[in-house]
Each structure stands twice: as C-alpha cells, then as structure tokens.
Design a protein around this motif. Structure first.
Motif, mmCIF file in Angstrom:
data_model
loop_
_atom_site.group_PDB
_atom_site.id
_atom_site.type_symbol
_atom_site.label_atom_id
_atom_site.label_comp_id
_atom_site.label_asym_id
_atom_site.label_seq_id
_atom_site.Cartn_x
_atom_site.Cartn_y
_atom_site.Cartn_z
ATOM 1 N N PHE A 175 -25.253 -15.601 33.669
ATOM 2 C CA PHE A 175 -24.512 -16.725 33.093
ATOM 3 C C PHE A 175 -24.579 -16.692 31.565
ATOM 4 N N SER A 176 -25.730 -16.349 31.028
ATOM 5 C CA SER A 176 -25.840 -16.224 29.574
ATOM 6 C C SER A 176 -24.971 -15.089 29.062
ATOM 7 N N LEU A 177 -24.919 -13.996 29.803
ATOM 8 C CA LEU A 177 -24.073 -12.873 29.401
ATOM 9 C C LEU A 177 -22.604 -13.259 29.401
ATOM 10 N N VAL A 178 -22.175 -13.998 30.420
ATOM 11 C CA VAL A 178 -20.774 -14.431 30.493
ATOM 12 C C VAL A 178 -20.444 -15.374 29.340
ATOM 13 N N PHE A 179 -21.329 -16.316 29.050
ATOM 14 C CA PHE A 179 -21.106 -17.237 27.938
ATOM 15 C C PHE A 179 -21.017 -16.486 26.615
ATOM 16 N N LEU A 180 -21.910 -15.514 26.411
ATOM 17 C CA LEU A 180 -21.905 -14.756 25.158
ATOM 18 C C LEU A 180 -20.644 -13.915 25.025
ATOM 19 N N ASN A 214 -35.040 4.688 16.632
ATOM 20 C CA ASN A 214 -35.640 4.554 17.971
ATOM 21 C C ASN A 214 -36.070 3.119 18.240
ATOM 22 N N TYR A 215 -36.681 2.483 17.246
ATOM 23 C CA TYR A 215 -37.094 1.093 17.413
ATOM 24 C C TYR A 215 -35.891 0.179 17.654
ATOM 25 N N LEU A 216 -34.830 0.392 16.888
ATOM 26 C CA LEU A 216 -33.639 -0.437 17.067
ATOM 27 C C LEU A 216 -33.009 -0.204 18.429
ATOM 28 N N THR A 217 -33.042 1.030 18.921
ATOM 29 C CA THR A 217 -32.520 1.325 20.250
ATOM 30 C C THR A 217 -33.337 0.613 21.324
ATOM 31 N N VAL A 218 -34.656 0.621 21.171
ATOM 32 C CA VAL A 218 -35.522 -0.068 22.135
ATOM 33 C C VAL A 218 -35.264 -1.566 22.120
ATOM 34 N N ILE A 258 -33.844 -3.903 25.216
ATOM 35 C CA ILE A 258 -34.533 -5.090 25.722
ATOM 36 C C ILE A 258 -33.592 -6.293 25.747
ATOM 37 N N ILE A 259 -32.806 -6.458 24.672
ATOM 38 C CA ILE A 259 -31.848 -7.572 24.639
ATOM 39 C C ILE A 259 -30.786 -7.402 25.717
ATOM 40 N N GLY A 260 -30.287 -6.168 25.884
ATOM 41 C CA GLY A 260 -29.292 -5.925 26.924
ATOM 42 C C GLY A 260 -29.834 -6.181 28.320
ATOM 43 N N PHE A 261 -31.079 -5.753 28.574
ATOM 44 C CA PHE A 261 -31.688 -5.999 29.888
ATOM 45 C C PHE A 261 -31.875 -7.497 30.127
ATOM 46 N N SER A 262 -32.268 -8.228 29.094
ATOM 47 C CA SER A 262 -32.445 -9.674 29.240
ATOM 48 C C SER A 262 -31.122 -10.363 29.564
ATOM 49 N N LEU A 263 -30.047 -9.928 28.934
ATOM 50 C CA LEU A 263 -28.749 -10.535 29.217
ATOM 51 C C LEU A 263 -28.242 -10.170 30.611
ATOM 52 N N VAL A 264 -28.509 -8.932 31.044
ATOM 53 C CA VAL A 264 -28.068 -8.528 32.386
ATOM 54 C C VAL A 264 -28.806 -9.320 33.457
ATOM 55 N N THR A 265 -30.089 -9.592 33.233
ATOM 56 C CA THR A 265 -30.858 -10.379 34.202
ATOM 57 C C THR A 265 -30.524 -11.863 34.155
ATOM 58 N N LEU A 319 -27.001 -25.235 23.397
ATOM 59 C CA LEU A 319 -26.970 -26.103 24.567
ATOM 60 C C LEU A 319 -26.919 -25.337 25.880
ATOM 61 N N THR A 320 -27.019 -24.025 25.827
ATOM 62 C CA THR A 320 -27.124 -23.196 27.028
ATOM 63 C C THR A 320 -28.346 -22.294 26.898
ATOM 64 N N ASP A 321 -28.518 -21.402 27.867
ATOM 65 C CA ASP A 321 -29.670 -20.502 27.857
ATOM 66 C C ASP A 321 -29.460 -19.279 26.969
ATOM 67 N N VAL A 322 -28.300 -19.151 26.323
ATOM 68 C CA VAL A 322 -28.025 -17.962 25.526
ATOM 69 C C VAL A 322 -29.005 -17.831 24.365
ATOM 70 N N GLY A 323 -29.215 -18.933 23.641
ATOM 71 C CA GLY A 323 -30.111 -18.873 22.492
ATOM 72 C C GLY A 323 -31.536 -18.535 22.886
ATOM 73 N N SER A 324 -32.049 -19.178 23.942
ATOM 74 C CA SER A 324 -33.423 -18.902 24.370
ATOM 75 C C SER A 324 -33.581 -17.478 24.883
ATOM 76 N N VAL A 325 -32.578 -16.965 25.572
ATOM 77 C CA VAL A 325 -32.649 -15.585 26.075
ATOM 78 C C VAL A 325 -32.661 -14.595 24.925
ATOM 79 N N LEU A 326 -31.801 -14.801 23.930
ATOM 80 C CA LEU A 326 -31.757 -13.885 22.788
ATOM 81 C C LEU A 326 -33.044 -13.947 21.973
ATOM 82 N N VAL A 327 -33.541 -15.157 21.716
ATOM 83 C CA VAL A 327 -34.772 -15.286 20.927
ATOM 84 C C VAL A 327 -35.952 -14.672 21.666
ATOM 85 N N SER A 328 -36.061 -14.924 22.972
ATOM 86 C CA SER A 328 -37.167 -14.363 23.747
ATOM 87 C C SER A 328 -37.108 -12.841 23.765
#
Length: 220
Positions: A107-112, A89-93, A97-104, A158-167
């Motif tokens: 551009f980061s989602l496209v790069f990834l 359950n924790y891993l699903t949550v 959260i990571i999927g929602f962050s990428l959808v919002t 050098l893009t927002d992908v790393g910051s989005v994933l870490v956040s």
C-alpha cells in the motif's frame, strides 16, 4: 466549326495531410514528450555511470579485513575512508533496503508511485497550454501545484509511506556505519584528496542540473 473542350474544373482532395497533423499533436500523451524522454535518458545514464564505479562486492564482504576499532575516533575515521571507497556500493545497499521495505508494504508503494506519477504527468511534464479540466472546472498551474503539495503532505505524513521510508533509511545508515566502523581500510588504495562530491552522488547532481532545463521548458 471546331468544338471547344469544356473547362477542367479543379478537384479538391478532402483527405489532406495537414488536417490530420493537429489531431496527432493534440493526442500526444505527456509520457511521449521530449522533456520526459530526456529526463528518463538522464536518469538511465546516471545509473549506468554510477554503477560503473562500484567496487567489487567480494572486497566489500572480505571477512579477513574486519576488526574492532580502537576508539570512537578510529571508528569515525574508518567510516569516512570506507565511505569514500565503497560509496557506490553503500548507496546500492541502501537503495535495495528501501526497495525491499516498499515491496513488503504494497500500500505504501502504491501511494508513493501515485504521488510520483501525479507530479510527473500533472505538473512537471504537462504542457502549459493543456490545462487540467475536472467536472467542467479548469485548474490553473497554481491550483494544480497547491493540490499536489497537499496530496504530498497527505501521502508522506498521514500514511505509512513516511514511516516506511524513514525506517528503511535508518536501517541502511546503521548497516553502512557498522560496516564502515569494523572494516579496516588499510588495504584500500584511497586517495585522501578525493573530494566528497565525487562518485555516484556527483552523477546524481549532474543529472538533476541537466534535467532541470528540460522540466522548465516543459512548463513554458
């Protein structure tokens, strides 16, 4: 005098099946290779087996089981017990959260997605006898690997992908730790001898180990 029949000349069929076989094999896209299909099947089975071990969501969101921990050590013990019990359950949550962050952050989602597709189809599942040719120049496997590593560094750092994933991962870990610390595990039937490598994460490790030979075979 008996007339002799003219000899029968052999007739060759210009539409032969073997001649079409090489073209069909050469035109086979990388996505249809057995290694890629095996990889997708392993991931699918991993997700199914992992989700089958999740706990009821009503039990996770039971408000009557929430209480303030007595100390930091008590909170750490609660987190450990709740983690072993609600691992899937924790891993699903966290994944949600990571999927929602990428959808919002489209551009980061496209790069990834471009980065993952580049690794899958340009290196991992590309047959070694089909080199990459760009503008008349043939790239070897070593050059392709170097370009992919540089592209990965560019996308992650050098893009927002790393910051989005870490956040997103930090938010997920904070939410999981908060729930684990305030959720009293006294009503959970948890085996204390349960190893830390069981559950959904063990299936991920098993899938990675079983998919590795397929990836290696694709590069041979």
């Amino acid at each position: 005098m008996a007339s002799t029949a003219p000899p029968i000349l052999p007739i060759t069929n210009s539409q032969t099946v073997p001649s079409a076989a090489p073209s069909s094999v050469e035109s086979q896209p990388p996505i249809a290779t057995p290694a890629f299909r095996n990889f997708i099947n392993q991931i699918t089975e991993t997700v199914k087996n992992g989700l089958s071990q999740r706990r009821p969501w009503a039990e996770l969101a039971d408000r009557s089981a929430l209480s303030k921990p007595e100390s930091i050590s008590d909170a750490a013990l609660r987190i450990r017990k709740n983690y072993f019990y609600f691992k899937v359950n924790y891993l699903t949550v966290a994944t949600a959260i990571i999927g929602f962050s990428l959808v919002t952050h489209p551009f980061s989602l496209v790069f990834l997605l471009c980065l993952l597709a580049s690794w899958l189809f340009l290196y991992l599942f590309r047959p070694s006898d089909q080199p990459i040719v760009i503008l008349g120049r043939t790239f070897s496997d070593r050059e392709t690997l170097g370009c992919l590593i540089l592209f990965s560094i560019f996308v992650i750092f050098l893009t927002d992908v790393g910051s989005v994933l870490v956040s997103a991962m930090m938010v997920g870990v904070a939410l999981i730790c908060a729930h684990g610390a305030f959720r009293a595990p006294e009503d959970l039937f948890l085996d204390e001898q349960e190893p830390a490598a069981t559950g959904f994460l063990s299936f991920l490790g098993g899938a990675a180990s079983s998919a590795a030979p397929a990836v290696v075979a694709a590069r041979v």
